[in-house]
Enzyme design. Structure first.
Site, PDB file in Angstrom:
ATOM      1  N   GLU A 227     -12.866 -31.791   5.927  1.00 51.22           N
ATOM      2  CA  GLU A 227     -13.586 -32.875   5.264  1.00 51.22           C
ATOM      3  C   GLU A 227     -14.563 -33.518   6.243  1.00 51.22           C
ATOM      4  OE1 GLU A 227     -10.861 -35.644   3.500  1.00 51.22           O
ATOM      5  OE2 GLU A 227      -9.991 -34.164   2.133  1.00 51.22           O
TER       6      GLU A 227
ATOM      7  N   HIS B  74     -12.049 -37.122  -1.966  1.00 48.26           N
ATOM      8  CA  HIS B  74     -11.000 -37.941  -1.345  1.00 48.26           C
ATOM      9  C   HIS B  74     -11.060 -39.385  -1.873  1.00 48.26           C
ATOM     10  CE1 HIS B  74      -8.269 -37.929   2.439  1.00 48.26           C
ATOM     11  NE2 HIS B  74      -7.793 -38.744   1.525  1.00 48.26           N
TER      12      HIS B  74
END
Length: 529
Positions: free
Chosen positions: A264, A282
């Protein structure tokens, strides 16, 4: 700002309420989000606490420069951005706020489950593109389906509760879930393989550890029922993304809804581009309520630790509530004194440490007491030791630490007994509390005596012979040392004896050397507390 006012740095964007709460507690807070690592490293030495979210990387290099730092608080659950081992070694407490965004994350998992079941994202894109592909988006109901919850802690239990409200059958796999708790929640506790075999939907709510990394791999997917749908709002590393893509392509997995990814921010990913995948960036904790909750909680927790010693939601230290902190304080002082005494008179490497908590002490939360005792014991050997890193250093040095509790009351209502083994010998010491909160030494290597420890104490081990006390007193008097208290004990007449002498002035090395020449003296040492 008074010189003893704790200072905290807020290095990530979070609700302004965090700074307000710090100041309400009397803690000075600086808000400096977005600093580069070098800039953070250059200023961190001025702070007692650090409040972060996920952007700040608390690396070993940052911690090495943090000479004053006592606590790092994560406004959220995951602490992947904090080097826990480095923090522990440095003696820095790490805490998180696991409850502040539990509802938000659980609701997101339920939302993804609905989106996955009814293919809502793909149907939305198709419809807004002017198509009307009603037959293309045939979904499934959640009612009556088996939901497998992997990890039934704070978030997983909320997901299970919501799913039962949707008339789903909930099964859960969690080694820490007791059968009684499972019954109270209305879920069936099963082994992980049984969950894979039975679940129509699987939702992950377990931390990422060495044991859970890629727990959803090709082998695990092969044990799942055909047509299973997988939701992950926990950690991306739980899933082998290549294995999941292959299972989606061949149809064994009907769909996946993912809020987290192995790398990420996920700008590219093998799972992107498939109608079978619902992806969000997220967002599990991304609600206004959750962000304010975790900001307020981390400010409260850091402040309570810096001001009162309250340890809430720790990652690398035993938890201590506010009520416990007040009750434990005299026991913590006693444990530290016992450890410090043993550590200062020990002159060879430690092998094992045995601690027995007796009477009222046996009913306490003993982990903070052990941490305090080890702090005192290891302080003569290691600089910068505290209750956070003392247990870590003991394990690192292969010192075996064992704890026992015995609720029986003998001569004392409460007592802590410490026995240490070194490469050369075994030693023991015991202490109690008098008048409720005043530490006292009551036994040294089987020799009974009662002594309070002052700042400077002379420890003398000798043979029990006539004239010894007089010779010791005269030698101190000749050196200009005035005796404040003098405590004696012996094993038997003519056997080993010990004295603990508190003095009004320091006992210097020349005085100590003179005392060592006295007849019948076996060991003399100045102890400082």
């Amino acid at each position: 700002m008074p010189p003893d006012t704790p200072r905290v740095l807020i290095s990530d964007k979070m609700s302004p309420r965090a700074a307000e709460v710090f100041r309400q507690h009397g803690v000075d807070a600086d808000v400096k989000p977005g600093m580069a690592p070098d800039e953070l490293k250059s200023v961190i030495g001025a702070y007692d606490g650090l409040a972060v979210r996920s952007a700040t990387r608390v690396t070993s290099e940052i911690l090495e420069a943090a000479d004053r730092l006592k606590v790092v608080g994560r406004a959220g659950i995951g602490v992947d951005n904090i080097d826990i081992d480095a923090a522990t070694s440095k003696g820095v407490l790490v805490m998180n706020t696991p409850f502040g965004n539990s509802i938000t994350t659980a609701e997101h998992a339920i939302a993804l489950m609905f989106a996955l079941a009814r293919q809502i994202p793909a149907a939305d894109l198709s419809t807004q593109a002017g198509k009307w592909e009603k037959s293309r988006f045939m979904g499934v109901e959640l009612t009556g389906k088996v939901l497998g919850v992997v990890g039934c802690g704070n978030i997983g239990s909320i997901v299970a509760e919501r799913a039962r409200g949707l008339k789903m059958q909930v099964i859960a796999s969690d080694p820490f879930l007791s059968p009684q708790r499972a019954r109270e929640m209305g879920v069936e506790k099963v082994e992980l393989d049984d969950l894979f075999r039975r679940a129509d939907f699987i939702t992950l709510h377990t931390p990422l550890t060495d044991g859970t990394g890629h727990m959803i791999d090709a082998a695990a997917i092969g044990r799942m029922k055909p047509g299973v749908r997988i939701v992950n709002c926990a950690r991306g590393g739980l899933i082998d993304e290549d294995a999941l893509k292959a299972a989606l392509d061949d149809g064994h997995v009907a769909g996946a809804a993912l809020d987290v990814f192995e790398t990420e921010p996920a700008k590219e990913n093998p799972l992107f581009g498939s109608d079978k995948v619902v992806a969000t960036p997220h967002l599990g904790a991304s609600t206004e309520e959750a962000q304010e909750n975790v900001a307020v909680q981390v400010a409260d927790q850091i402040s309570d630790y810096l001001l009162n010693g309250t340890v809430t939601n720790p990652i690398n230290m035993p938890a201590v509530s506010a009520a416990e902190a007040f009750r434990l304080r005299p026991y913590i002082d006693l444990a530290r004194q016992l450890g410090s005494f043993a550590g200062q008179i020990t002159e060879s490497p430690l092998v094992d440490v045995k601690i027995r908590y007796e009477g009222q002490a046996a009913d306490l939360n003993i982990r903070p007491l052990t941490a305090s005792l080890l702090t005192g014991l290891l302080a003569p050997l290691y600089e910068g030791i505290n209750p956070v890193n003392a247990p870590y250093l003991a394990r690192e040095r292969n010192i075996v630490v064992t704890e026992e509790t015995d609720e029986r009351v003998t001569d004392y209502q409460t007592r802590i007994h410490l026995a240490i083994t070194t490469e050369k010998r075994r030693r023991s010491i015991a202490g109690t509390l008098v008048h409720g909160d005043q530490p006292r030494i009551v036994e040294i290597e089987g020799i009974r005596m009662e002594a309070a420890l002052s700042d400077v104490v002379l420890f003398v081990r000798n043979r029990d012979k006539p004239g010894m006390i007089g010779a010791l007193g005269k030698a101190l008097a000749d050196a200009g040392v005035n005796i404040a208290t003098f405590h004696l004990g012996r094993s038997e007449a003519g056997g080993d004896a010990m004295a603990l002498v508190s003095a009004d002035s320091d006992i210097t090395e020349p005085i100590l050397m003179q005392l060592c020449t006295l007849p019948h003296v076996k060991q003399v040492k100045v102890l400082r507390f």
